[in-house]
Design an enzyme around this catalytic site. Structure first.
Site, PDB file in Angstrom:
ATOM      1  N   SER A 136      -0.086  11.747 -16.425  1.00 38.72           N
ATOM      2  CA  SER A 136      -1.398  11.983 -17.003  1.00 38.72           C
ATOM      3  C   SER A 136      -1.415  13.333 -17.710  1.00 38.72           C
ATOM      4  CB  SER A 136      -2.433  11.975 -15.880  1.00 38.72           C
ATOM      5  OG  SER A 136      -3.681  12.408 -16.356  1.00 38.72           O
ATOM      6  N   LYS A 162      -1.277  15.262  -9.855  1.00 41.97           N
ATOM      7  CA  LYS A 162      -0.468  14.839 -10.998  1.00 41.97           C
ATOM      8  C   LYS A 162       0.509  15.937 -11.446  1.00 41.97           C
ATOM      9  CE  LYS A 162      -1.788  10.535 -11.772  1.00 41.97           C
ATOM     10  NZ  LYS A 162      -0.830   9.412 -11.669  1.00 41.97           N
ATOM     11  N   ASP A 189       0.880  -1.165   0.000  1.00 44.87           N
ATOM     12  CA  ASP A 189       0.000   0.000   0.000  1.00 44.87           C
ATOM     13  C   ASP A 189       0.917   1.214   0.000  1.00 44.87           C
ATOM     14  OD1 ASP A 189      -1.519   2.215   0.681  1.00 44.87           O
ATOM     15  OD2 ASP A 189      -2.758   1.140   2.129  1.00 44.87           O
ATOM     16  N   TYR A 244      -7.221  16.062  -8.469  1.00 46.62           N
ATOM     17  CA  TYR A 244      -6.484  15.064  -9.263  1.00 46.62           C
ATOM     18  C   TYR A 244      -5.351  15.753 -10.026  1.00 46.62           C
ATOM     19  CZ  TYR A 244      -5.358  11.523 -12.749  1.00 46.62           C
ATOM     20  OH  TYR A 244      -4.683  10.627 -13.549  1.00 46.62           O
TER      21      TYR A 244
HETATM   22  P1  NAD Z   1      -6.866   1.399 -12.178  1.00 42.03           P
HETATM   23  O1  NAD Z   1      -7.826   2.004 -11.214  1.00 42.03           O
HETATM   24  O2  NAD Z   1      -7.232   0.157 -12.871  1.00 42.03           O
HETATM   25  O3  NAD Z   1      -5.434   1.185 -11.507  1.00 42.03           O
HETATM   26  C1  NAD Z   1      -4.957   1.913 -10.407  1.00 42.03           C
HETATM   27  C2  NAD Z   1      -4.333   0.935  -9.441  1.00 42.03           C
HETATM   28  O4  NAD Z   1      -3.768   1.636  -8.312  1.00 42.03           O
HETATM   29  C3  NAD Z   1      -5.382  -0.041  -8.901  1.00 42.03           C
HETATM   30  O5  NAD Z   1      -4.904  -1.352  -9.055  1.00 42.03           O
HETATM   31  C4  NAD Z   1      -5.501   0.347  -7.447  1.00 42.03           C
HETATM   32  O6  NAD Z   1      -5.792  -0.737  -6.614  1.00 42.03           O
HETATM   33  C5  NAD Z   1      -4.114   0.884  -7.175  1.00 42.03           C
HETATM   34  N1  NAD Z   1      -4.051   1.668  -5.942  1.00 42.03           N
HETATM   35  C6  NAD Z   1      -4.916   2.617  -5.497  1.00 42.03           C
HETATM   36  N2  NAD Z   1      -4.552   3.035  -4.277  1.00 42.03           N
HETATM   37  C7  NAD Z   1      -3.425   2.335  -3.944  1.00 42.03           C
HETATM   38  C8  NAD Z   1      -2.580   2.301  -2.806  1.00 42.03           C
HETATM   39  N3  NAD Z   1      -2.817   3.083  -1.745  1.00 42.03           N
HETATM   40  N4  NAD Z   1      -1.507   1.461  -2.816  1.00 42.03           N
HETATM   41  C9  NAD Z   1      -1.261   0.676  -3.879  1.00 42.03           C
HETATM   42  N5  NAD Z   1      -2.045   0.640  -4.967  1.00 42.03           N
HETATM   43  C10 NAD Z   1      -3.113   1.463  -4.996  1.00 42.03           C
HETATM   44  O7  NAD Z   1      -6.588   2.553 -13.254  1.00 42.03           O
HETATM   45  P2  NAD Z   1      -5.337   2.779 -14.241  1.00 42.03           P
HETATM   46  O8  NAD Z   1      -5.891   3.577 -15.337  1.00 42.03           O
HETATM   47  O9  NAD Z   1      -4.630   1.528 -14.552  1.00 42.03           O
HETATM   48  O10 NAD Z   1      -4.408   3.729 -13.359  1.00 42.03           O
HETATM   49  C11 NAD Z   1      -3.012   3.583 -13.282  1.00 42.03           C
HETATM   50  C12 NAD Z   1      -2.352   4.948 -13.357  1.00 42.03           C
HETATM   51  O11 NAD Z   1      -2.656   5.530 -14.617  1.00 42.03           O
HETATM   52  C13 NAD Z   1      -2.816   5.944 -12.309  1.00 42.03           C
HETATM   53  O12 NAD Z   1      -1.681   6.583 -11.748  1.00 42.03           O
HETATM   54  C14 NAD Z   1      -3.632   6.941 -13.092  1.00 42.03           C
HETATM   55  O13 NAD Z   1      -3.600   8.233 -12.528  1.00 42.03           O
HETATM   56  C15 NAD Z   1      -2.946   6.885 -14.433  1.00 42.03           C
HETATM   57  N6  NAD Z   1      -3.759   7.389 -15.560  1.00 42.03           N
HETATM   58  C16 NAD Z   1      -4.899   6.733 -15.941  1.00 42.03           C
HETATM   59  C17 NAD Z   1      -5.666   7.235 -16.988  1.00 42.03           C
HETATM   60  C18 NAD Z   1      -6.934   6.556 -17.451  1.00 42.03           C
HETATM   61  O14 NAD Z   1      -7.687   7.154 -18.207  1.00 42.03           O
HETATM   62  N7  NAD Z   1      -7.194   5.323 -17.070  1.00 42.03           N
HETATM   63  C19 NAD Z   1      -5.263   8.406 -17.637  1.00 42.03           C
HETATM   64  C20 NAD Z   1      -4.095   9.036 -17.246  1.00 42.03           C
HETATM   65  C21 NAD Z   1      -3.357   8.513 -16.195  1.00 42.03           C
END
Ligand code: NAD
Length: 292
Positions: free
Chosen positions: A140, A157, A63, A153
């Site tokens: 992001s 970021k 975590d 958010y």
């Molecule tokens: P997702 O929600 O599937 O993945 C995020 C992961 O982070 C999840 O597995 C969640 O359990 C984990 N997480 C949350 N809190 C946590 C903690 N305290 N300790 C450990 N793990 C934790 O979504 P994703 O899109 O795969 O997101 C991954 C990254 O991509 C993020 O940093 C997000 O900001 C970035 N991102 C996503 C998008 C999008 O559109 N999906 C766009 C730009 C950036």
């Protein structure tokens, strides 16, 4: 000798896909430590690698908001070194600012900002000692440009950008490369996982005008996702490019069709051009008419 990669946030989305790809590498180049906050969610990852992972995958609890858990995971890395650290864990938060509770906002900053920083902190001394390392961070477009209803958010970021850019300057002297993988919309559970502001959770009412602009924003988001969202495989490709490059870039943009709108920010010294451009893109019901 395998390249040791530790990834945060591997129970879903980008982290899961990246862990699967690296652990299933045909040449068995990588030893992957796929970490997740909740080990009960490891089945999906195990299903995806289908037993091919004996010597290339370990799943660890981590975590990122709990320093003890970060240090425990570091302790469990058998090789006693991490060559590539991937800071990917993150959560979204959307809604009118006045509706956000302090606890929720704190949680977003805890995960996205302090979680990223403390993960880097934990692995940095080892990388300095071993004389090499890669730090890859899932960034992001919201870290490069402001977006309405995403204030906290974006703040988290943007802050991550500041951390990485600052570190990159120093770490050049240690043969440690920092890279941001800048994602636009990606088809993951991100939108479902994001913290939507519960109406009234801050004790504040949201006025009708803000509500209707929020609805317009959500519609805009839906269209952008529909037209331009990438799959996690597309993101993994860019990750691989960064990992395999002898001299990785500082920033990678995953979607060439959706680059951040940064030049209007500096086009005029009053800084207003970006604000106007974005407002037009998001809030005009008929862009074509408005923009002529
Ligand atoms: P997702 O929600 O599937 O993945 C995020 C992961 O982070 C999840 O597995 C969640 O359990 C984990 N997480 C949350 N809190 C946590 C903690 N305290 N300790 C450990 N793990 C934790 O979504 P994703 O899109 O795969 O997101 C991954 C990254 O991509 C993020 O940093 C997000 O900001 C970035 N991102 C996503 C998008 C999008 O559109 N999906 C766009 C730009 C950036």
């Amino acid at each position: 000798e395998k390249t040791v990669v530790l990834i945060t946030g591997c129970s879903s989305g980008i982290g899961l896909s990246l862990a699967v790809r690296l652990a299933s590498d045909p040449a068995k180049t990588y030893k992957v430590y796929a970490t997740m906050r909740n080990l009960a969610k490891k089945e999906r990852l195990l299903d995806c690698v289908k037993g091919l992972h004996k010597d290339t995958l370990d799943i660890l609890q981590m975590d990122v908001t709990d320093q003890r858990s970060v240090l425990d995971a570091r302790q469990r890395v058998g090789e006693k070194r991490v060559d590539i650290l991937v800071c990917n864990a993150g959560v979204g938060l959307m809604g009118p600012l006045e509706a956000q509770s302090l606890d929720t906002m704190r949680q977003i900053l805890e995960v996205n900002l302090l979680g990223t920083i403390s993960t880097i902190q934990a692995f940095l001394p080892g990388m300095k000692t071993q004389g090499h390392g890669r730090i890859l961070v899932t960034g992001s477009l919201g870290g490069l440009q402001g977006l309405p209803f995403n204030e906290v958010y974006c703040a988290s970021k943007f802050a991550v950008e500041g951390v990485c850019e600052s570190l990159a300057i120093l770490l050049q002297h240690f043969n440690i490369h920092v890279s941001l993988i800048e994602c636009g919309p990606v088809n993951t559970n991100f939108l479902d996982n994001l913290q939507a502001a519960e109406p009234g959770s801050s004790g504040e009412q949201v006025d009708a005008r803000t509500q209707s602009l929020y609805e317009m924003y959500l519609q805009h988001c839906g269209t952008v996702f529909q037209n331009a969202a990438q799959d996690t495989d597309d993101i993994v490709k860019i990750y691989l490019e960064a990992i395999q490059s002898a001299s990785p870039a500082f920033r990678y943009y995953t979607n060439s069709a959706l680059l951040p709108i940064t030049s209007p920010k500096t086009a005029a010294s009053d800084g207003l051009q970006y604000i106007k451009t974005m407002s037009k893109i998001i809030f005009s019901t008929n862009n074509k008419v408005e923009q002529k």
